[in-house]
Design a protein around this motif. Structure first.
Motif, PDB file in Angstrom:
ATOM      1  N   GLN A   1       0.792  -1.221   0.000  1.00  0.00           N
ATOM      2  CA  GLN A   1       0.000   0.000   0.000  1.00  0.00           C
ATOM      3  C   GLN A   1       0.827   1.276   0.000  1.00  0.00           C
ATOM      4  O   GLN A   1       0.371   2.296  -0.446  1.00  0.00           O
ATOM      5  CB  GLN A   1      -0.915   0.023   1.241  1.00  0.00           C
ATOM      6  N   SER A   2       2.044   1.254   0.570  1.00  0.00           N
ATOM      7  CA  SER A   2       2.807   2.481   0.745  1.00  0.00           C
ATOM      8  C   SER A   2       3.554   2.883  -0.514  1.00  0.00           C
ATOM      9  O   SER A   2       4.323   2.090  -1.064  1.00  0.00           O
ATOM     10  CB  SER A   2       3.811   2.311   1.898  1.00  0.00           C
ATOM     11  N   PRO A   3       3.415   4.098  -0.999  1.00  0.00           N
ATOM     12  CA  PRO A   3       4.188   4.571  -2.144  1.00  0.00           C
ATOM     13  C   PRO A   3       5.690   4.490  -1.885  1.00  0.00           C
ATOM     14  O   PRO A   3       6.467   4.226  -2.788  1.00  0.00           O
ATOM     15  CB  PRO A   3       3.721   6.030  -2.320  1.00  0.00           C
ATOM     16  N   LYS A   4       6.091   4.718  -0.633  1.00  0.00           N
ATOM     17  CA  LYS A   4       7.500   4.650  -0.278  1.00  0.00           C
ATOM     18  C   LYS A   4       8.036   3.241  -0.497  1.00  0.00           C
ATOM     19  O   LYS A   4       9.134   3.033  -1.017  1.00  0.00           O
ATOM     20  CB  LYS A   4       7.688   5.081   1.186  1.00  0.00           C
ATOM     21  N   GLN A   5       7.245   2.238  -0.084  1.00  0.00           N
ATOM     22  CA  GLN A   5       7.658   0.860  -0.262  1.00  0.00           C
ATOM     23  C   GLN A   5       7.677   0.489  -1.745  1.00  0.00           C
ATOM     24  O   GLN A   5       8.530  -0.264  -2.193  1.00  0.00           O
ATOM     25  CB  GLN A   5       6.712  -0.068   0.500  1.00  0.00           C
ATOM     26  N   ILE A   6       6.701   1.003  -2.488  1.00  0.00           N
ATOM     27  CA  ILE A   6       6.663   0.735  -3.925  1.00  0.00           C
ATOM     28  C   ILE A   6       7.903   1.303  -4.596  1.00  0.00           C
ATOM     29  O   ILE A   6       8.504   0.689  -5.471  1.00  0.00           O
ATOM     30  CB  ILE A   6       5.387   1.326  -4.548  1.00  0.00           C
ATOM     31  N   ASN A   7       8.344   2.479  -4.154  1.00  0.00           N
ATOM     32  CA  ASN A   7       9.531   3.112  -4.694  1.00  0.00           C
ATOM     33  C   ASN A   7      10.767   2.268  -4.420  1.00  0.00           C
ATOM     34  O   ASN A   7      11.628   2.094  -5.270  1.00  0.00           O
ATOM     35  CB  ASN A   7       9.690   4.509  -4.099  1.00  0.00           C
ATOM     36  N   SER A   8      10.859   1.720  -3.211  1.00  0.00           N
ATOM     37  CA  SER A   8      11.992   0.876  -2.843  1.00  0.00           C
ATOM     38  C   SER A   8      11.991  -0.398  -3.674  1.00  0.00           C
ATOM     39  O   SER A   8      13.032  -0.870  -4.118  1.00  0.00           O
ATOM     40  CB  SER A   8      11.942   0.532  -1.349  1.00  0.00           C
TER      41      SER A   8
ATOM     42  N   LEU B   1      -2.938   8.781  -3.497  1.00  0.00           N
ATOM     43  CA  LEU B   1      -1.894   9.283  -4.389  1.00  0.00           C
ATOM     44  C   LEU B   1      -2.470  10.364  -5.304  1.00  0.00           C
ATOM     45  O   LEU B   1      -3.584  10.231  -5.794  1.00  0.00           O
ATOM     46  CB  LEU B   1      -1.329   8.157  -5.256  1.00  0.00           C
ATOM     47  N   THR B   2      -1.694  11.429  -5.520  1.00  0.00           N
ATOM     48  CA  THR B   2      -2.083  12.429  -6.510  1.00  0.00           C
ATOM     49  C   THR B   2      -1.746  11.889  -7.901  1.00  0.00           C
ATOM     50  O   THR B   2      -1.011  10.904  -8.050  1.00  0.00           O
ATOM     51  CB  THR B   2      -1.341  13.750  -6.275  1.00  0.00           C
ATOM     52  N   ASP B   3      -2.251  12.575  -8.937  1.00  0.00           N
ATOM     53  CA  ASP B   3      -1.942  12.155 -10.305  1.00  0.00           C
ATOM     54  C   ASP B   3      -0.441  12.221 -10.562  1.00  0.00           C
ATOM     55  O   ASP B   3       0.128  11.352 -11.245  1.00  0.00           O
ATOM     56  CB  ASP B   3      -2.681  13.055 -11.309  1.00  0.00           C
ATOM     57  N   ALA B   4       0.214  13.242 -10.019  1.00  0.00           N
ATOM     58  CA  ALA B   4       1.662  13.393 -10.221  1.00  0.00           C
ATOM     59  C   ALA B   4       2.428  12.256  -9.543  1.00  0.00           C
ATOM     60  O   ALA B   4       3.372  11.699 -10.118  1.00  0.00           O
ATOM     61  CB  ALA B   4       2.127  14.748  -9.684  1.00  0.00           C
TER      62      ALA B   4
ATOM     63  N   ALA C   1       1.921   9.060 -11.544  1.00  0.00           N
ATOM     64  CA  ALA C   1       2.706   9.030 -12.770  1.00  0.00           C
ATOM     65  C   ALA C   1       4.180   8.734 -12.487  1.00  0.00           C
ATOM     66  O   ALA C   1       4.831   7.971 -13.220  1.00  0.00           O
ATOM     67  CB  ALA C   1       2.570  10.367 -13.503  1.00  0.00           C
ATOM     68  N   GLU C   2       4.693   9.315 -11.409  1.00  0.00           N
ATOM     69  CA  GLU C   2       6.095   9.101 -11.055  1.00  0.00           C
ATOM     70  C   GLU C   2       6.364   7.642 -10.682  1.00  0.00           C
ATOM     71  O   GLU C   2       7.325   7.022 -11.158  1.00  0.00           O
ATOM     72  CB  GLU C   2       6.482  10.016  -9.886  1.00  0.00           C
ATOM     73  N   GLN C   3       5.494   7.072  -9.831  1.00  0.00           N
ATOM     74  CA  GLN C   3       5.675   5.687  -9.414  1.00  0.00           C
ATOM     75  C   GLN C   3       5.453   4.722 -10.586  1.00  0.00           C
ATOM     76  O   GLN C   3       6.152   3.710 -10.721  1.00  0.00           O
ATOM     77  CB  GLN C   3       4.714   5.354  -8.267  1.00  0.00           C
TER      78      GLN C   3
ATOM     79  N   LYS D   1       6.051   5.318 -13.740  1.00  0.00           N
ATOM     80  CA  LYS D   1       7.214   5.386 -14.608  1.00  0.00           C
ATOM     81  C   LYS D   1       8.348   4.533 -14.072  1.00  0.00           C
ATOM     82  O   LYS D   1       9.007   3.781 -14.836  1.00  0.00           O
ATOM     83  CB  LYS D   1       7.664   6.840 -14.738  1.00  0.00           C
ATOM     84  N   LYS D   2       8.572   4.570 -12.778  1.00  0.00           N
ATOM     85  CA  LYS D   2       9.663   3.811 -12.174  1.00  0.00           C
ATOM     86  C   LYS D   2       9.416   2.298 -12.293  1.00  0.00           C
ATOM     87  O   LYS D   2      10.366   1.524 -12.488  1.00  0.00           O
ATOM     88  CB  LYS D   2       9.827   4.203 -10.705  1.00  0.00           C
ATOM     89  N   LEU D   3       8.147   1.906 -12.160  1.00  0.00           N
ATOM     90  CA  LEU D   3       7.832   0.474 -12.277  1.00  0.00           C
ATOM     91  C   LEU D   3       7.964  -0.007 -13.719  1.00  0.00           C
ATOM     92  O   LEU D   3       8.489  -1.096 -13.986  1.00  0.00           O
ATOM     93  CB  LEU D   3       6.410   0.200 -11.752  1.00  0.00           C
ATOM     94  N   LEU D   4       7.495   0.811 -14.665  1.00  0.00           N
ATOM     95  CA  LEU D   4       7.549   0.418 -16.073  1.00  0.00           C
ATOM     96  C   LEU D   4       8.982   0.323 -16.592  1.00  0.00           C
ATOM     97  O   LEU D   4       9.266  -0.429 -17.540  1.00  0.00           O
ATOM     98  CB  LEU D   4       6.747   1.406 -16.930  1.00  0.00           C
ATOM     99  N   GLU D   5       9.888   1.082 -15.996  1.00  0.00           N
ATOM    100  CA  GLU D   5      11.282   1.038 -16.413  1.00  0.00           C
ATOM    101  C   GLU D   5      11.920  -0.322 -16.142  1.00  0.00           C
ATOM    102  O   GLU D   5      12.972  -0.643 -16.703  1.00  0.00           O
ATOM    103  CB  GLU D   5      12.078   2.125 -15.685  1.00  0.00           C
ATOM    104  N   GLN D   6      11.289  -1.117 -15.282  1.00  0.00           N
ATOM    105  CA  GLN D   6      11.846  -2.423 -14.935  1.00  0.00           C
ATOM    106  C   GLN D   6      11.394  -3.536 -15.876  1.00  0.00           C
ATOM    107  O   GLN D   6      11.880  -4.660 -15.794  1.00  0.00           O
ATOM    108  CB  GLN D   6      11.462  -2.794 -13.504  1.00  0.00           C
ATOM    109  N   LEU D   7      10.418  -3.243 -16.739  1.00  0.00           N
ATOM    110  CA  LEU D   7       9.909  -4.288 -17.660  1.00  0.00           C
ATOM    111  C   LEU D   7      10.896  -4.544 -18.797  1.00  0.00           C
ATOM    112  O   LEU D   7      11.589  -3.640 -19.241  1.00  0.00           O
ATOM    113  CB  LEU D   7       8.546  -3.842 -18.223  1.00  0.00           C
TER     114      LEU D   7
END
Length: 281
Positions: free
Chosen positions: A230-237, A265-268, A271-273, A275-281
């Motif tokens: 659930q946490s954006p911080k954890q998703i970022n890690s 989460l805001t739209d911004a 979008a940031e999270q 992008k970071k996840l898609l970069e791993q595909l």
């Protein structure tokens, strides 16, 4: 005071009077729906409703005149000129604007609050700005106390407001980063909501409405439990790990979408999270 709206004649609900009745200068009262409609014609109604009579309101509706109507009578205000709050000082106008916003939010949530929480609800405009949304609220008091109380959830924090019959309100602010998880203890009479903080556990007894307490918990558990998901911080890690599978990334993207839809989460931020996840595909 009449139990019916002076404009639409509908019976007033508890939500119409929870933060104080929408009282006019001649003693008549408006329901929240009529107040919302008439304030679209004249915004001053939101801030100085007690300067207008029902005749003034009818005249405004008849002519659709957007200019302020001269007051018929001025009722002495009981609020101080400025009010201390966590965000500084707010004026009477800001308090009233926040009060109206909170009323509409509670109506939208279909909040089932008892009559004992009126004092606590009146404290909320001091604490919650126009930008911060109430996403859940329920009757809840600290365990082993006689105070009435409410527990409020916003996207940023949990707020506890409790008040005895006499004395000042007790405010407790629990920021999201200090809450490790939440739990719920089922009881046929008074279930308990627990906030598991960094160094302690805070317990709230919900003795007024068991179903409402469960609904409140169902809302907040999605925010605070399973922090890895659930946490954006954890998703970022997690996005920095090279061993994340495609399936796991798509699961994380789905959860990000739900966090955005629920307003966490805001739209911004989404979008940031993303992008970071898609970069791993």
């Amino acid at each position: 005071m009449s139990n019916n709206c002076a404009l639409c004649k509908a019976e007033l609900t508890s939500m119409d009077t929870l933060l104080g009745a929408n009282k006019l200068s001649d003693g008549n009262v408006l329901c929240n729906k009529c107040l919302n409609q008439t304030s679209n014609i004249n915004e001053e109604l939101l801030y100085n409703l007690n300067k207008f009579s029902i005749d003034d309101i009818n005249e405004m509706l008849k002519t659709e005149n957007t200019e302020p109507v001269p007051p018929v009578a001025v009722v002495n205000q009981v609020l101080p000129v400025t009010i201390d709050s966590d965000s500084g000082q707010i004026s009477k106008e800001v308090y009233k604007r926040r009060q109206r916003k909170i009323k509409f939010e509670l109506e939208k949530l279909n909040a089932h609050l008892s009559m004992f929480t009126k004092g606590e609800i009146k404290e909320l405009p001091y604490l919650i700005s126009e930008e911060e949304q109430i996403i859940a609220i329920t009757d809840a008091q600290f365990v082993n106390t006689l105070d009435a109380g409410v527990l409020v959830a916003t996207p940023k924090r949990m707020i506890s407001v409790s008040k005895g019959m006499f004395g000042a309100a007790k405010i407790n602010d629990y920021r999201n980063e200090t809450i490790q998880s939440v739990s719920f203890v089922t009881d046929p009479r008074s279930p308990i909501i627990k906030l598991h903080l960094d160094e302690r556990v805070v317990e709230f007894e919900c003795y007024m409405d068991k179903e409402d307490a469960e609904k409140f918990y169902d809302t907040i558990k999605a925010m605070y439990n399973n922090p890895k998901e659930q946490s954006p911080k954890q998703i970022n890690s997690a996005s920095k790990s090279v061993s994340v599978s495609s399936e796991e990334i798509f699961n994380q993207l789905e959860k990000l979408g739900k966090l955005r839809e629920s307003g966490i989460l805001t739209d911004a931020e989404f979008a940031e999270q993303k992008k970071k996840l898609l970069e791993q595909l």
